[in-house]
Design a protein around this motif. Structure first.
Motif, PDB file in Angstrom:
ATOM      1  N   LEU A 162       0.826  -1.203   0.000  1.00 45.29           N
ATOM      2  CA  LEU A 162       0.000   0.000   0.000  1.00 45.29           C
ATOM      3  C   LEU A 162       0.864   1.258   0.000  1.00 45.29           C
ATOM      4  O   LEU A 162       0.574   2.221  -0.719  1.00 45.29           O
ATOM      5  CB  LEU A 162      -0.941   0.001   1.210  1.00 45.29           C
ATOM      6  CG  LEU A 162      -2.091  -1.000   1.157  1.00 45.29           C
ATOM      7  CD1 LEU A 162      -2.848  -0.995   2.474  1.00 45.29           C
ATOM      8  CD2 LEU A 162      -3.023  -0.683   0.011  1.00 45.29           C
ATOM      9  N   VAL A 163       1.920   1.253   0.782  1.00 43.66           N
ATOM     10  CA  VAL A 163       2.815   2.409   0.821  1.00 43.66           C
ATOM     11  C   VAL A 163       3.453   2.614  -0.552  1.00 43.66           C
ATOM     12  O   VAL A 163       3.530   3.741  -1.052  1.00 43.66           O
ATOM     13  CB  VAL A 163       3.895   2.234   1.920  1.00 43.66           C
ATOM     14  CG1 VAL A 163       4.989   3.268   1.790  1.00 43.66           C
ATOM     15  CG2 VAL A 163       3.252   2.313   3.304  1.00 43.66           C
ATOM     16  N   ALA A 164       3.885   1.511  -1.181  1.00 48.75           N
ATOM     17  CA  ALA A 164       4.479   1.619  -2.519  1.00 48.75           C
ATOM     18  C   ALA A 164       3.458   2.157  -3.517  1.00 48.75           C
ATOM     19  O   ALA A 164       3.773   3.008  -4.357  1.00 48.75           O
ATOM     20  CB  ALA A 164       4.997   0.256  -2.971  1.00 48.75           C
ATOM     21  N   ARG A 165       2.225   1.681  -3.423  1.00 51.60           N
ATOM     22  CA  ARG A 165       1.175   2.143  -4.338  1.00 51.60           C
ATOM     23  C   ARG A 165       0.879   3.630  -4.114  1.00 51.60           C
ATOM     24  O   ARG A 165       0.659   4.391  -5.067  1.00 51.60           O
ATOM     25  CB  ARG A 165      -0.097   1.307  -4.148  1.00 51.60           C
ATOM     26  CG  ARG A 165      -1.222   1.675  -5.069  1.00 51.60           C
ATOM     27  CD  ARG A 165      -0.887   1.346  -6.504  1.00 51.60           C
ATOM     28  NE  ARG A 165      -2.054   1.617  -7.336  1.00 51.60           N
ATOM     29  CZ  ARG A 165      -1.993   2.146  -8.533  1.00 51.60           C
ATOM     30  NH1 ARG A 165      -0.839   2.385  -9.088  1.00 51.60           N
ATOM     31  NH2 ARG A 165      -3.090   2.391  -9.208  1.00 51.60           N
ATOM     32  N   HIS A 198       2.986   5.863  -3.078  1.00 48.83           N
ATOM     33  CA  HIS A 198       4.092   6.603  -3.694  1.00 48.83           C
ATOM     34  C   HIS A 198       3.938   6.662  -5.213  1.00 48.83           C
ATOM     35  O   HIS A 198       4.183   7.713  -5.819  1.00 48.83           O
ATOM     36  CB  HIS A 198       5.436   5.992  -3.317  1.00 48.83           C
ATOM     37  CG  HIS A 198       5.813   6.205  -1.882  1.00 48.83           C
ATOM     38  ND1 HIS A 198       5.872   7.449  -1.293  1.00 48.83           N
ATOM     39  CD2 HIS A 198       6.151   5.330  -0.908  1.00 48.83           C
ATOM     40  CE1 HIS A 198       6.223   7.329  -0.035  1.00 48.83           C
ATOM     41  NE2 HIS A 198       6.391   6.052   0.231  1.00 48.83           N
ATOM     42  N   GLU A 199       3.521   5.551  -5.808  1.00 52.80           N
ATOM     43  CA  GLU A 199       3.288   5.547  -7.258  1.00 52.80           C
ATOM     44  C   GLU A 199       2.218   6.565  -7.640  1.00 52.80           C
ATOM     45  O   GLU A 199       2.371   7.315  -8.610  1.00 52.80           O
ATOM     46  CB  GLU A 199       2.844   4.158  -7.721  1.00 52.80           C
ATOM     47  CG  GLU A 199       3.913   3.095  -7.721  1.00 52.80           C
ATOM     48  CD  GLU A 199       3.335   1.722  -8.058  1.00 52.80           C
ATOM     49  OE1 GLU A 199       2.215   1.643  -8.618  1.00 52.80           O
ATOM     50  OE2 GLU A 199       4.014   0.732  -7.758  1.00 52.80           O
ATOM     51  N   LEU A 200       1.117   6.559  -6.892  1.00 53.21           N
ATOM     52  CA  LEU A 200       0.017   7.475  -7.190  1.00 53.21           C
ATOM     53  C   LEU A 200       0.420   8.936  -6.973  1.00 53.21           C
ATOM     54  O   LEU A 200       0.039   9.811  -7.748  1.00 53.21           O
ATOM     55  CB  LEU A 200      -1.208   7.120  -6.352  1.00 53.21           C
ATOM     56  CG  LEU A 200      -1.863   5.776  -6.706  1.00 53.21           C
ATOM     57  CD1 LEU A 200      -2.954   5.441  -5.700  1.00 53.21           C
ATOM     58  CD2 LEU A 200      -2.421   5.802  -8.116  1.00 53.21           C
ATOM     59  N   ALA A 238       0.384  11.712  -9.826  1.00 55.79           N
ATOM     60  CA  ALA A 238      -0.348  12.964  -9.627  1.00 55.79           C
ATOM     61  C   ALA A 238       0.566  14.164  -9.864  1.00 55.79           C
ATOM     62  O   ALA A 238       0.158  15.151 -10.490  1.00 55.79           O
ATOM     63  CB  ALA A 238      -0.947  13.019  -8.220  1.00 55.79           C
ATOM     64  N   ALA A 239       1.802  14.079  -9.388  1.00 55.07           N
ATOM     65  CA  ALA A 239       2.754  15.180  -9.605  1.00 55.07           C
ATOM     66  C   ALA A 239       3.040  15.351 -11.099  1.00 55.07           C
ATOM     67  O   ALA A 239       3.095  16.483 -11.604  1.00 55.07           O
ATOM     68  CB  ALA A 239       4.044  14.916  -8.839  1.00 55.07           C
TER      69      ALA A 239
END
Length: 127
Positions: free
Chosen positions: A76-79, A81-83, A87-88
């Motif tokens: 979840l933490v990795a996901r 960060h991906e999101l 978004a950036a």
């Protein structure tokens, strides 16, 4: 006497005096006190083995539980960060498109102003 392996067969962990009745020579007959002592020792060993089993089972449960709880959390933490990264990137693209649109609007306004001047000069020339 050396320390017996915890999972060795019972006959290898017992001294000859503690061998079961069928393993003893026929000349020695078990007495009641000896059997009580054997039973007491066996019960102590069973209690110790059960306590060790329970301790090991708790350790395994805690270890596996921790791994099971960590795996989804880490994913979840990795996901997240991906999101956040996506978004950036999208915000950056949106800003670039806004700037491009603003530039196009400025160019259209400038062209409109130039066209108006050219048209008004043409009208003056024609009239």
């Amino acid at each position: 006497m050396t320390t017996p392996r915890p999972f060795a067969p019972l006959s290898t962990r017992l001294s000859p005096s503690r061998l079961p009745v069928r393993g003893r020579p026929a000349a020695s007959a078990p007495d009641a006190e000896g059997l009580r002592t054997e039973l007491s020792l066996a019960r102590e060993e069973i209690r110790a083995l059960r306590a060790e089993r329970d301790t090991l089972a708790k350790k395994v449960a805690l270890l596996l539980g921790g791994q099971l709880e960590q795996a989804p959390h880490e994913r979840l933490v990795a996901r997240i960060h991906e999101l956040e990264s996506a978004a950036a990137d999208l915000r950056s693209q949106a800003d670039a498109e806004r700037q491009r649109a603003d530039k196009a609007t400025d160019c259209a306004t400038a062209l409109g102003t130039i066209a108006l001047k050219v048209f008004s000069e043409l009208v003056v020339i024609v009239v």
